[in-house]
Structure formats: structure tokens, C-alpha cells
Design a protein around this motif. Structure first.
Motif, PDB file in Angstrom:
ATOM      1  N   ASP A  89     106.863  82.767  63.498  1.00 18.90           N
ATOM      2  CA  ASP A  89     106.194  83.575  62.468  1.00 18.90           C
ATOM      3  C   ASP A  89     104.827  84.043  62.959  1.00 18.90           C
ATOM      4  O   ASP A  89     104.409  85.187  62.695  1.00 18.90           O
ATOM      5  CB  ASP A  89     106.025  82.750  61.186  1.00 18.90           C
ATOM      6  CG  ASP A  89     107.329  82.526  60.440  1.00 18.90           C
ATOM      7  OD1 ASP A  89     108.287  83.311  60.658  1.00 18.90           O
ATOM      8  OD2 ASP A  89     107.399  81.568  59.641  1.00 18.90           O
ATOM      9  N   LEU A  90     104.115  83.166  63.666  1.00 20.96           N
ATOM     10  CA  LEU A  90     102.811  83.551  64.220  1.00 20.96           C
ATOM     11  C   LEU A  90     102.962  84.662  65.261  1.00 20.96           C
ATOM     12  O   LEU A  90     102.158  85.607  65.307  1.00 20.96           O
ATOM     13  CB  LEU A  90     102.137  82.343  64.861  1.00 20.96           C
ATOM     14  CG  LEU A  90     101.754  81.167  63.959  1.00 20.96           C
ATOM     15  CD1 LEU A  90     101.211  80.019  64.795  1.00 20.96           C
ATOM     16  CD2 LEU A  90     100.736  81.597  62.909  1.00 20.96           C
ATOM     17  N   ILE A  91     103.986  84.536  66.098  1.00 16.59           N
ATOM     18  CA  ILE A  91     104.229  85.569  67.114  1.00 16.59           C
ATOM     19  C   ILE A  91     104.520  86.902  66.431  1.00 16.59           C
ATOM     20  O   ILE A  91     103.993  87.950  66.836  1.00 16.59           O
ATOM     21  CB  ILE A  91     105.391  85.149  68.035  1.00 16.59           C
ATOM     22  CG1 ILE A  91     105.000  83.922  68.871  1.00 16.59           C
ATOM     23  CG2 ILE A  91     105.794  86.299  68.956  1.00 16.59           C
ATOM     24  CD1 ILE A  91     106.133  83.331  69.677  1.00 16.59           C
ATOM     25  N   GLU A  92     105.332  86.866  65.395  1.00 14.72           N
ATOM     26  CA  GLU A  92     105.649  88.106  64.666  1.00 14.72           C
ATOM     27  C   GLU A  92     104.402  88.695  64.026  1.00 14.72           C
ATOM     28  O   GLU A  92     104.193  89.914  64.058  1.00 14.72           O
ATOM     29  CB  GLU A  92     106.699  87.818  63.596  1.00 14.72           C
ATOM     30  CG  GLU A  92     107.086  89.060  62.798  1.00 14.72           C
ATOM     31  CD  GLU A  92     108.139  88.781  61.742  1.00 14.72           C
ATOM     32  OE1 GLU A  92     108.373  89.680  60.907  1.00 14.72           O
ATOM     33  OE2 GLU A  92     108.736  87.679  61.752  1.00 14.72           O
ATOM     34  N   GLU A  93     103.559  87.858  63.464  1.00 13.65           N
ATOM     35  CA  GLU A  93     102.326  88.348  62.848  1.00 13.65           C
ATOM     36  C   GLU A  93     101.393  88.964  63.890  1.00 13.65           C
ATOM     37  O   GLU A  93     100.728  89.967  63.639  1.00 13.65           O
ATOM     38  CB  GLU A  93     101.614  87.200  62.117  1.00 13.65           C
ATOM     39  CG  GLU A  93     100.369  87.636  61.358  1.00 13.65           C
ATOM     40  CD  GLU A  93      99.707  86.492  60.600  1.00 13.65           C
ATOM     41  OE1 GLU A  93      98.605  86.711  60.043  1.00 13.65           O
ATOM     42  OE2 GLU A  93     100.278  85.378  60.570  1.00 13.65           O
ATOM     43  N   THR A  94     101.360  88.369  65.056  1.00 13.87           N
ATOM     44  CA  THR A  94     100.472  88.858  66.119  1.00 13.87           C
ATOM     45  C   THR A  94     101.014  90.138  66.763  1.00 13.87           C
ATOM     46  O   THR A  94     100.249  91.045  67.096  1.00 13.87           O
ATOM     47  CB  THR A  94     100.306  87.780  67.204  1.00 13.87           C
ATOM     48  OG1 THR A  94      99.976  86.526  66.602  1.00 13.87           O
ATOM     49  CG2 THR A  94      99.212  88.168  68.194  1.00 13.87           C
TER      50      THR A  94
END
Length: 759
Positions: free
Chosen positions: A585-590
Motif C-alpha cells: 500500500d505504501l509503494i502504491e501511495e508513493t
């Protein structure tokens, strides 16, 4: 049926069989017998590279959406068997062997000691690694890191770590305070990242797997498919059978691009038949690829004039490119005599290939480290792009430029923030997400890290996998300097040479392999990686871990970060470790454009494509267009060999993956035994007064005041171009000067170093 060149001496070492076939089966059987993997090896291989299975830790070639019955190759199976060995490297092993004693072991024998099972700490008084606890390891390493200037610390990673681990490793580095994030790309395809970015606005290739079903021509420059990415041979076999023209330029005639027998084809296995891969195979001089490409471009321009148009894609050139006129003028002014001299090839042969290219509707350009690892590697790539742009073959279905990457996730690590270049990372976004101010200064490349080890400005080195000290150039200069490091931390699965170059405080931390089950607080975890064609895949390991004290790479990164960094309510190491989907999820947000719906899509058959602007003819270059480049040199070499000198190229064997040596059989070249050999063609061997089997020393001929030598190499006659000798990587790396690298990317020039032979 023989694929042997009629011009080649029949007495030279040679493998007169296709790549694949029974030779591949027998080679794999030997590795399995030697490594003695656990009984679940066949079940693991059955799942390998399939949706819901685990992704191979060997090469980064694409996985089809409709997998073959066995979606693994000889090298991929070797890597898995090597990972799942039953041999164990326990504290008792280290109690028996001092570090100094282990330095006399070969790379192969060190890894044959087996899987690391316990965290270990180096004890200088006894010169042994001794068992420790994970708590002591994390706290001891953190105590050292807290005392150091973050700018003096390096976080290296090999290309094996998954996207989730890589993202957190990069975040840890920036929260700690530096951008010193070199990875194995710095030593192989950094020329791609820098070069393609400059000329087409994308740091990666533009092709998808389905393009290979449509192309009518494929060109290879400096890539050994048979040893380095054998699953690619399925795709090439299908292309050759439907009439696609495949042409190869390489100093060495490699079996994988000559003939292939598919081990999954009963007919080919029973009849020993093979598919011819390359229609033309031309042995270019080392560094001569710029001249080859110049010859092809020059002839295409001549054909455009002779045919009164219709060869070039003028509409594409007009709308999408800049710099064509200067480039065309440069090609017209380049003489055929100079092209022949620099390439070592005949004008007539280049004209034949240029004619094929001129008639092709959809061409794919493949390349490997034979183009990137040169002083003028950028010019190699720029010229390749020039050729493809002339006919609009970038941003067209069934066409494009396609580097073949080595490590399984080396491209993906760059995608999620492993980069020493701050301009390539969304630092503002990270600052917002995690409430901190990321460092904005340039980090260190591999070359700059080695420079820092030598001059003392690098105080600590943390390695997430890999065998950095063996992969680098100028090993003879660097080896003694490692002892001066304040801290050396090695996260690894097996023992290798880098672990023996201990600093004042050194830790050896054992981690899981990708095929092993990764059990965390919320249950078994999945990880993901990116292939050479920009597809993302999920991977789930099922095998029992090598020991109860072995941790996942994620657990090690989180443990080190928690112990080192001040608490931050937005940085939730425990939560992320317990559930890797939160990291996705963090990768997608970034990176929302690349990873939309990441968790939902990660197990799509064939992976999900993260996109590439250049494929859509969106050119994110300084000019806003694809850029033609007028070359200033015709050879990629930094120095032409002088009197009594040769250009040395380095090779990997069939029994090897990067610095991992599985054995001493280079089957696909017909070579067996010691890796300390120097290959040279028989005429030049005679001219130099050398004899077969004679022991010699190679000396670097780069005049920089440093003596570089590799001794006790056995002379072996081989089919090579004039002026060329070949040796194995990494054994010959001490001959490559640290400052002998691509001018744009600092990629070491392992494929073109001037040397002398001393009898």
C-alpha cells in the motif's frame, strides 16, 4: 548436425550440441546431486515462475501468462537447488575455521558449506565468527550506526531483494540520513538507466513479451541468452520458427544464440534435433559495436537515397525526434574503412544485415552487458537507439529496445527507490507520508563507494545480499582497505568472500531464500518483483526455512531500523513486518501511476505491466522528443590495445550466476576444470610464442601508476577475434581499474580492458 562455423578450427574447445536438450538435464542433475536439496525440490520447481508460486531468484526474464509445464530453465533450477541445499553452515563450522583460513577456500567451496543458520559476530581476538542473538546483533549494529555520520554509511543491495524489502531498505537509509544506495545495477545496467533515460526518457526497455510474437527481426548485441536467461530461448525458438530474422553481434560464438533443443519437446529430446536461432552470427571486435551500428545506420541512409525514400520513417522522425540531421551528416562522413577497422567486420556483411533491417517492419533490439560495460557504453546505447529511431521502431507494437537484465529484481529495486540519485525518487512525497526531511544530496555509486573504502570516507557498509567485494573492479587495491571499516554488516544466505573481509565490527546475518515460507504475525507472507519487461509478479515460498534462527530480509531490515532510528508515529515497522500488504500500500501511495491496485493485481498471470511512457511515444527527455546522437568515437574502448597488448573481456560460465559458482564445467563453451584460464585465438597464441596449457600472468596495461596482475592463468586456444583475450568474471576483476568505467554512468568497463600477457 553441427552448428560449428566452417571457418573455426575443429580442434578448439567447442560444444557440438544445442543449448537445452539432454546436456541441460545432465548438468542440472549434477548440481542437485552436489547440493543435496530437500526432498521438496521437484514440488518447488513445479511452482516456480507460475501464478501463486515463487519467482525464480536467477534471471529477470518475463514469465508468460500461460506457463509451460515446467516454467524454469537449467540456471533457474540450479539457483533453486543451490538455495534449498541440505548443507548447513552452523556455528560449529565457524568454530572450526578461522576467517584467515577460510580466505584460502574457493568461492565455490565457501558456498558449498551450506546455508547460514545463526546470526554471527566477528571476534577479532580469535579471528573467528561466533554465535550471537538477534537482539544483540540489532542493538550492537545500531549502537555503531548512531555514532557515525550517516553520509559515511552505505546501504548496498544485490538485485535479489523483493520490492517490499527494497522499499523499506531505501526508506531506512533516508530516515537515517543518506542516499548512499548503490545496487548491483551500478555494476551492470546503470548505463541503461542513464543512457536510455537521456535519449528516450525511460530508464528501462520499451518491449513487452507479446511484442516477440509480432516482430519480424531481432538483433542481439553483447548478450549471452543460453547461460544468462535460458527461458528466453522459448520465445526465440518460436520467433525463429515463424520466420523472424535473428541476427547476433558478439565477440564470442555463444551456443544459446546458435541452436536450441527444447527440453519440454519430446520430439527434440528423442531425435536430438534443434532449432537454429541466429540467421547470421558476426564476431565483432570488443568495443566495436559502435562501428557496427554506424555501418548499419550508414547503409540504411544510403538505401533511403538509392530507393528515393520509403526506407526511413520520416513522419516519425519529424514528429517525435530531434537531432536527426546532425546524426545523418555524421554517418555520411564516417568512412567504411574506419567502420571495418573498428568493428573487425566486412562492409559486405554489414550491408546484408542493413538490407534486412531496411525491409523489416517491426524490429526488436536486444542487448546485454557487452554494450553497457564499456568506457563509451553510453555511445553504444545511443547508437542502438539511433538505428531503431530511423525506422520508428520505438513506441510501435512488435518493436522496441529491450535490455536483458540479470538479477531477478534489480530493475524493480530502482523502481521503488533504491537509487543514489535523489532526482529519481519522489522525496517530497516521502517527506509528506513519513513526516521527515529526506536528504537531498547525491549518494554514492558503486565506484564512489569503493573510492570511499579506499580513502577512508566510507566508515560503514551494510549489504542486503550479494557479494560486493568480489563483484567490484580493482579488487587487489580494495581488499586490504575493508579492515579499516568501523562496521561491516552482511545479510546473506550462504558464506562468500565478502564476509571474510572483516571490519572492526562485523556481523553476518542469515536470511530466508525466496522459495522458503515467510511466516509473520498475520500468517505466511508474499513478496513481489519486477522483470526486465516491467511486469510485476507476486511470489510465495512454501519450503521449510533453513533453520529456526533464520529471519526474512524484511524482518532484518525492520529490526535494524527499529533499533537505530528514533520513534516516528508514521513509521510503523512492526505493523509493516506483520503484514507485507501494508508495505505494498505504501509503494502504491508513493508511485500511484506504476502500482495502481497493487495488492489486487500482484498475482495476475504474466504479471501486471507498470507502464512505460516511451512505449506510448511520450518522451520525458530534456527536449521532449526522442534524441538522435552523433557519435564522437567509433569504439567503445577507453584505450585501444598497443603493441603486444590485447583487449580483455570477462565471461560468466554455464555453471555460474553472477559471483555464485556452482561448479567448474563451462559446458556451452566446451571448457572444463579451472576457472583460472585465459582464452586467445590460436594464431595470436602462436604469434605471441605461447603454447596450449602454458601458465601466464595477465597485467593491466592501463597506465595510471598502479600495478594490477592476475597470475597462474592457463593459456587456452579459443575462437575469438584478433586482439582479444577472454577470462572469467570475477576472477579477472583485479585487472579492471576502478576509474575505468562508462563516462556517463560509472558502470565498470569489464568488457574492454587493455592487458599484457607475461609468460
Amino acid at each position: 548436425m553441427s552448428d560449428k562455423s566452417k571457418t573455426q578450427d575443429e580442434d578448439l574447445p567447442y560444444y557440438d550440441h544445442p543449448t537445452g536438450g539432454w546436456g541441460s538435464v545432465k548438468s542440472l542433475a549434477k548440481i542437485i546431486a552436489r547440493s543435496r536439496p530437500d526432498p521438496g525440490i521437484m514440488q518447488t520447481l513445479w511452482r516456480q515462475n507460475k501464478p501463486g508460486g515463487h519467482m525464480c531468484t536467477s534471471c529477470a526474464w518475463a514469465k508468460p501468462d500461460k506457463p509451460h509445464t515446467f516454467e524454469f530453465c537449467e540456471n533457474g533450477a540450479k539457483a533453486t537447488a543451490w538455495d534449498l541445499t541440505s548443507h548447513r553452515c552452523t556455528p560449529d563450522f565457524f568454530a572450526e575455521h578461522s576467517v584467515e583460513a577460510l580466505k584460502s577456500w574457493s568461492a565455490h567451496d565457501l558456498e558449498m558449506a551450506g546455508r547460514l543458520t545463526h546470526p554471527m559476530r566477528y571476534d577479532a581476538d580469535s579471528d573467528h565468527y561466533i554465535e550471537t542473538t538477534w537482539e544483540e546483533a540489532f542493538e550492537g549494529i545500531a549502537a555503531e550506526l548512531k555514532q557515525l555520520d550517516p553520509k559515511s554509511v552505505v546501504f548496498y543491495t544485490s538485485g535479489r531483494a523483493a520490492l517490499e524489502t527494497s522499499y523499506l531498505w531505501a526508506l531506512f537509509a533516508r530516515l537515517y540520513g543518506h542516499n548512499n544506495l548503490p545496487d548491483s545495477s551500478n555494476m551492470c545496467h546503470e548505463t541503461t538507466s542513464v543512457g536510455l533515460k537521456k535519449v528516450i526518457g525511460s530508464p528501462v526497455g520499451t518491449c513487452k513479451l507479446e511484442d516477440f510474437n509480432e516482430c519480424d527481426m531481432i538483433m542481439f548485441f553483447g548478450q549471452n541468452t543460453g547461460s544468462n536467461s535460458p527461458r528466453f530461448l522459448h520465445t526465440l525458438q518460436a520467433a525463429a520458427r515463424r520466420g523472424c530474422h535473428i541476427v547476433t553481434f558478439n565477440p564470442v560464438r555463444e551456443r544459446g544464440l546458435i541452436g536450441f533443443a527444447n527440453p519440454q519437446s519430446p520430439m527434440q529430446m528423442l531425435t536430438s534435433s534443434r532449432t537454429k536461432i541466429s540467421e547470421h552470427y558476426l564476431q565483432v571486435k570488443p568495443g566495436g559495436d559502435i562501428a557496427v551500428l554506424a555501418g548499419l545506420c550508414k547503409r540504411v541512409l544510403e538505401l533511403e537515397e538509392e530507393k528515393n525514400g520509403g526506407v526511413l520513417d520520416k513522419a516519425f522522425i519529424e514528429e517525435h525526434t530531434t537531432g536527426f540531421e546532425a546524426f545523418a551528416q555524421s554517418m555520411q562522413q564516417t568512412s567504411w574503412a574506419d567502420i571495418e577497422q573498428a568493428s573487425g567486420l566486412k562492409r559486405t556483411d554489414l550491408e546484408i544485415i542493413a538490407g534486412m533491417y531496411a525491409n523489416a517492419k517491426k524490429t526488436i533490439g536486444i542487448y546485454g552487458m557487452g554494450l553497457t560495460q564499456h568506457v563509451h557504453g553510453f555511445v553504444n546505447l545511443a547508437m542502438y537507439v539511433n538505428l531503431l529511431l530511423m525506422k520508428g521502431h520505438i513506441g510501435r507494437f512488435g518493436a522496441g529496445i529491450s535490455p536483458v537484465r540479470g538479477h531477478s529484481n534489480v530493475q524493480g529495486q530502482r523502481t521503488v527507490g533504491i537509487s543514489e540519485k535523489p532526482e529519481l525518487v519522489p522525496l517530497d512525497k516521502l517527506a509528506e507520508m513519513f513526516d521527515f526531511e529526506p536528504p537531498r544530496d547525491e549518494g554514492r555509486t558503486t565506484v564512489e563507494v569503493v573510492r570511499g573504502v579506499l580513502d577512508g570516507s566510507v566508515k560503514a557498509f551494510l549489504s542486503l545480499g550479494g557479494n560486493f567485494a568480489r563483484a567490484i573492479p580493482d579488487q587487489g587495491q580494495a581488499d586490504p582497505a575493508w579492515k579499516d571499516l568501523t562496521l561491516n554488516v552482511q545479510i546473506a544466505t550462504k558464506l562468500n568472500r565478502s564476509h571474510l573481509l572483516v571490519g572492526r565490527k562485523t556481523w553476518l546475518l542469515p536470511c530466508l531464500v525466496r522459495s522458503e515460507e515467510d511466516m509473520q504475525a498475520t500468517g505466511p507472507q508474499a513478496v513481489s518483483m519486477e522483470d526486465s519487461l516491467s511486469n510485476i509478479y507476486g511470489s510465495v515460498g512454501k519450503r521449510k526455512p533453513a533453520g529456526e534462527h533464520v529471519k526474512s530480509e524484511m524482518a532484518i531490515v525492520a529490526g535494524l531500523a527499529k533499533a537505530t532510528l528514533k520513534p516516528n508515529p508514521k513509521v510503523k515497522w512492526d505493523d509493516w513486518l506483520g503484514d507485507y500488504s501494508l508495505v505494498r500500500d505504501l509503494i502504491e501511495e508513493t508511485y500511484p501511476d506504476d502500482f495502481k491496485d497493487f495488492n489486487a493485481r500482484m498475482f495476475e498471470p504474466g504479471g501486471f505491466y507498470r507502464g512505460n511512457p516511451a512505449r506510448e511515444r511520450q518522451w520525458k527527455t530534456e527536449s521532449g522528443k526522442a534524441e538522435f546522437t552523433a557519435p564522437k568515437v567509433l569504439t567503445a574502448l577507453g584505450e585501444l590495445p598497443g603493441e603486444g597488448q590485447y583487449t580483455m573481456i570477462t565471461l560468466r560460465s554455464n555453471d555460474q550466476f553472477n559471483t555464485t559458482v556452482y561448479g567448474y564445467t563451462d559446458r556451452l563453451r566446451g571448457l572444463e576444470g579451472s576457472r583460472y584460464i585465459v582464452l586467445i585465438n590460436p594464431k595470436e597464441m602462436a604469434d605471441a610464442g605461447l603454447s596450449e596449457g602454458q601458465m601466464v600472468t595477465l597485467e593491466s596495461a592501463v597506465d595510471d601508476g598502479v600495478e594490477r596482475r592476475v597470475a597462474d592463468l592457463k593459456v587456452t586456444a579459443y575462437d575469438l577475434p584478433d586482439g582479444c583475450v577472454a577470462t572469467y568474471y570475477p576472477e579477472a576483476n583485479p585487472l579492471v581499474p576502478l576509474e575505468y568505467h562508462d563516462q556517463e554512468s560509472k558502470t565498470p568497463a569489464y568488457k574492454g580492458v587493455p592487458v599484457r600477457i607475461v609468460a
